[in-house]
Write a protein that holds these residues in place. Structure first.
Motif, PDB file in Angstrom:
ATOM      1  N   LEU A  34       0.835  -1.213   0.000  1.00  0.00           N
ATOM      2  CA  LEU A  34       0.000   0.000   0.000  1.00  0.00           C
ATOM      3  C   LEU A  34       0.864   1.255   0.000  1.00  0.00           C
ATOM      4  O   LEU A  34       0.526   2.252  -0.649  1.00  0.00           O
ATOM      5  N   ALA A  35       1.988   1.200   0.703  1.00  0.00           N
ATOM      6  CA  ALA A  35       2.880   2.357   0.786  1.00  0.00           C
ATOM      7  C   ALA A  35       3.514   2.684  -0.565  1.00  0.00           C
ATOM      8  O   ALA A  35       3.935   3.813  -0.795  1.00  0.00           O
ATOM      9  N   GLN A  36       3.558   1.722  -1.467  1.00  0.00           N
ATOM     10  CA  GLN A  36       4.194   1.938  -2.766  1.00  0.00           C
ATOM     11  C   GLN A  36       3.233   2.451  -3.836  1.00  0.00           C
ATOM     12  O   GLN A  36       3.685   2.877  -4.893  1.00  0.00           O
ATOM     13  N   VAL A  37       1.950   2.381  -3.607  1.00  0.00           N
ATOM     14  CA  VAL A  37       0.988   2.803  -4.625  1.00  0.00           C
ATOM     15  C   VAL A  37       1.095   4.319  -4.817  1.00  0.00           C
ATOM     16  O   VAL A  37       0.932   5.075  -3.858  1.00  0.00           O
ATOM     17  N   PRO A  38       1.378   4.751  -6.048  1.00  0.00           N
ATOM     18  CA  PRO A  38       1.482   6.198  -6.285  1.00  0.00           C
ATOM     19  C   PRO A  38       0.174   6.908  -5.969  1.00  0.00           C
ATOM     20  O   PRO A  38      -0.910   6.407  -6.277  1.00  0.00           O
ATOM     21  N   ALA A  98       9.524   1.170   2.883  1.00  0.00           N
ATOM     22  CA  ALA A  98       8.786  -0.088   2.747  1.00  0.00           C
ATOM     23  C   ALA A  98       9.770  -1.168   2.320  1.00  0.00           C
ATOM     24  O   ALA A  98      10.731  -0.899   1.604  1.00  0.00           O
ATOM     25  N   PHE A  99       9.543  -2.374   2.762  1.00  0.00           N
ATOM     26  CA  PHE A  99      10.372  -3.529   2.418  1.00  0.00           C
ATOM     27  C   PHE A  99      11.827  -3.356   2.833  1.00  0.00           C
ATOM     28  O   PHE A  99      12.734  -3.842   2.162  1.00  0.00           O
ATOM     29  N   GLY A 100      12.062  -2.644   3.906  1.00  0.00           N
ATOM     30  CA  GLY A 100      13.419  -2.430   4.365  1.00  0.00           C
ATOM     31  C   GLY A 100      14.181  -1.382   3.565  1.00  0.00           C
ATOM     32  O   GLY A 100      15.362  -1.155   3.804  1.00  0.00           O
ATOM     33  N   LEU A 101      13.513  -0.774   2.611  1.00  0.00           N
ATOM     34  CA  LEU A 101      14.145   0.289   1.822  1.00  0.00           C
ATOM     35  C   LEU A 101      13.883   1.606   2.542  1.00  0.00           C
ATOM     36  O   LEU A 101      12.937   2.322   2.240  1.00  0.00           O
ATOM     37  N   ASN A 102      14.730   1.907   3.522  1.00  0.00           N
ATOM     38  CA  ASN A 102      14.478   3.073   4.371  1.00  0.00           C
ATOM     39  C   ASN A 102      15.525   4.171   4.205  1.00  0.00           C
ATOM     40  O   ASN A 102      15.656   5.038   5.059  1.00  0.00           O
ATOM     41  N   THR A 103      16.264   4.127   3.100  1.00  0.00           N
ATOM     42  CA  THR A 103      17.177   5.213   2.763  1.00  0.00           C
ATOM     43  C   THR A 103      17.008   5.539   1.281  1.00  0.00           C
ATOM     44  O   THR A 103      16.570   4.695   0.488  1.00  0.00           O
ATOM     45  N   ASP A 104      17.370   6.754   0.929  1.00  0.00           N
ATOM     46  CA  ASP A 104      17.301   7.133  -0.490  1.00  0.00           C
ATOM     47  C   ASP A 104      18.193   6.236  -1.332  1.00  0.00           C
ATOM     48  O   ASP A 104      17.824   5.842  -2.440  1.00  0.00           O
ATOM     49  N   LYS A 105      19.351   5.900  -0.826  1.00  0.00           N
ATOM     50  CA  LYS A 105      20.288   5.043  -1.559  1.00  0.00           C
ATOM     51  C   LYS A 105      19.671   3.666  -1.829  1.00  0.00           C
ATOM     52  O   LYS A 105      19.734   3.162  -2.952  1.00  0.00           O
ATOM     53  N   ARG A 107      16.492   2.855  -1.893  1.00  0.00           N
ATOM     54  CA  ARG A 107      15.368   2.993  -2.835  1.00  0.00           C
ATOM     55  C   ARG A 107      15.865   3.233  -4.252  1.00  0.00           C
ATOM     56  O   ARG A 107      15.283   2.728  -5.217  1.00  0.00           O
ATOM     57  N   LEU A 108      16.957   3.975  -4.404  1.00  0.00           N
ATOM     58  CA  LEU A 108      17.528   4.224  -5.722  1.00  0.00           C
ATOM     59  C   LEU A 108      18.103   2.936  -6.318  1.00  0.00           C
ATOM     60  O   LEU A 108      17.862   2.617  -7.492  1.00  0.00           O
ATOM     61  N   ILE A 109      18.830   2.190  -5.524  1.00  0.00           N
ATOM     62  CA  ILE A 109      19.397   0.919  -6.003  1.00  0.00           C
ATOM     63  C   ILE A 109      18.283  -0.009  -6.460  1.00  0.00           C
ATOM     64  O   ILE A 109      18.400  -0.694  -7.478  1.00  0.00           O
ATOM     65  N   ARG A 110      17.166  -0.025  -5.751  1.00  0.00           N
ATOM     66  CA  ARG A 110      16.021  -0.873  -6.112  1.00  0.00           C
ATOM     67  C   ARG A 110      15.538  -0.576  -7.530  1.00  0.00           C
ATOM     68  O   ARG A 110      15.126  -1.479  -8.255  1.00  0.00           O
ATOM     69  N   LEU A 111      15.606   0.673  -7.942  1.00  0.00           N
ATOM     70  CA  LEU A 111      15.141   1.044  -9.280  1.00  0.00           C
ATOM     71  C   LEU A 111      15.918   0.313 -10.375  1.00  0.00           C
ATOM     72  O   LEU A 111      15.370  -0.002 -11.426  1.00  0.00           O
ATOM     73  N   PHE A 112      17.174   0.031 -10.119  1.00  0.00           N
ATOM     74  CA  PHE A 112      18.007  -0.625 -11.132  1.00  0.00           C
ATOM     75  C   PHE A 112      17.729  -2.124 -11.249  1.00  0.00           C
ATOM     76  O   PHE A 112      18.217  -2.769 -12.184  1.00  0.00           O
ATOM     77  N   PHE A 113      16.957  -2.684 -10.342  1.00  0.00           N
ATOM     78  CA  PHE A 113      16.614  -4.100 -10.430  1.00  0.00           C
ATOM     79  C   PHE A 113      15.420  -4.362 -11.342  1.00  0.00           C
ATOM     80  O   PHE A 113      15.219  -5.475 -11.798  1.00  0.00           O
TER      81      PHE A 113
END
Length: 133
Positions: A34-38, A98-105, A107-113
């Motif tokens: 739910l936290a990820q829904v734009p 969300a999902f343990g992605l609690n830093t900008d870094k 969350r940014l790394i996640r985008l590349f996956f």
């Protein structure tokens, strides 16, 4: 290991991952999704999470069990990964934990996956192969 066996294992692993993620949409990770829904999405966030969970379960099972049309399943799965990418971008831009992605870094790394998942879906189903090859 023969390439087709490696592809099959990769396809089944991706299918299991998607099916698991879909189940988690509907149960224990619902609030995380739910936290990820734009916020700009014109569909209620809970409905978005439920529907995307159902789609993920369906795609996961299709990746595992549908052999005859696996190229189409791969293409549809890749398109799905493209369609949900705005949620990951939204999580990054809006600094949503969300999902343990609690830093900008993180969350940014996640985008590349996301491109990796797209290529995984296409490669493991042999959807990148030309018809006459």
């Amino acid at each position: 290991m023969h390439t087709s066996k490696i592809r099959s294992v990769a396809r089944i692993v991706l299918g299991a991952f998607l099916a698991f993620a879909g189940v988690s949409h509907l149960t224990f990770n619902r609030s995380e999704f739910l936290a990820q829904v734009p916020k700009w999405l014109p569909v209620h966030p809970d409905l978005t999470v439920v529907l995307s969970g159902i789609v993920e379960i369906s795609l996961g099972l299709a990746l595992i069990f549908i052999v005859k049309n696996r190229k189409w399943v791969g293409i549809i799965t890749a398109v799905f990964f493209v369609l949900i990418f705005p949620g990951n971008i939204s999580q990054y831009i809006n600094k949503v934990d969300a999902f343990g992605l609690n830093t900008d870094k993180a969350r940014l790394i996640r985008l590349f996956f996301q491109p990796v998942l797209i290529l995984w879906a296409l490669w493991s189903t042999n959807a990148l192969k030309k018809k006459n090859q």
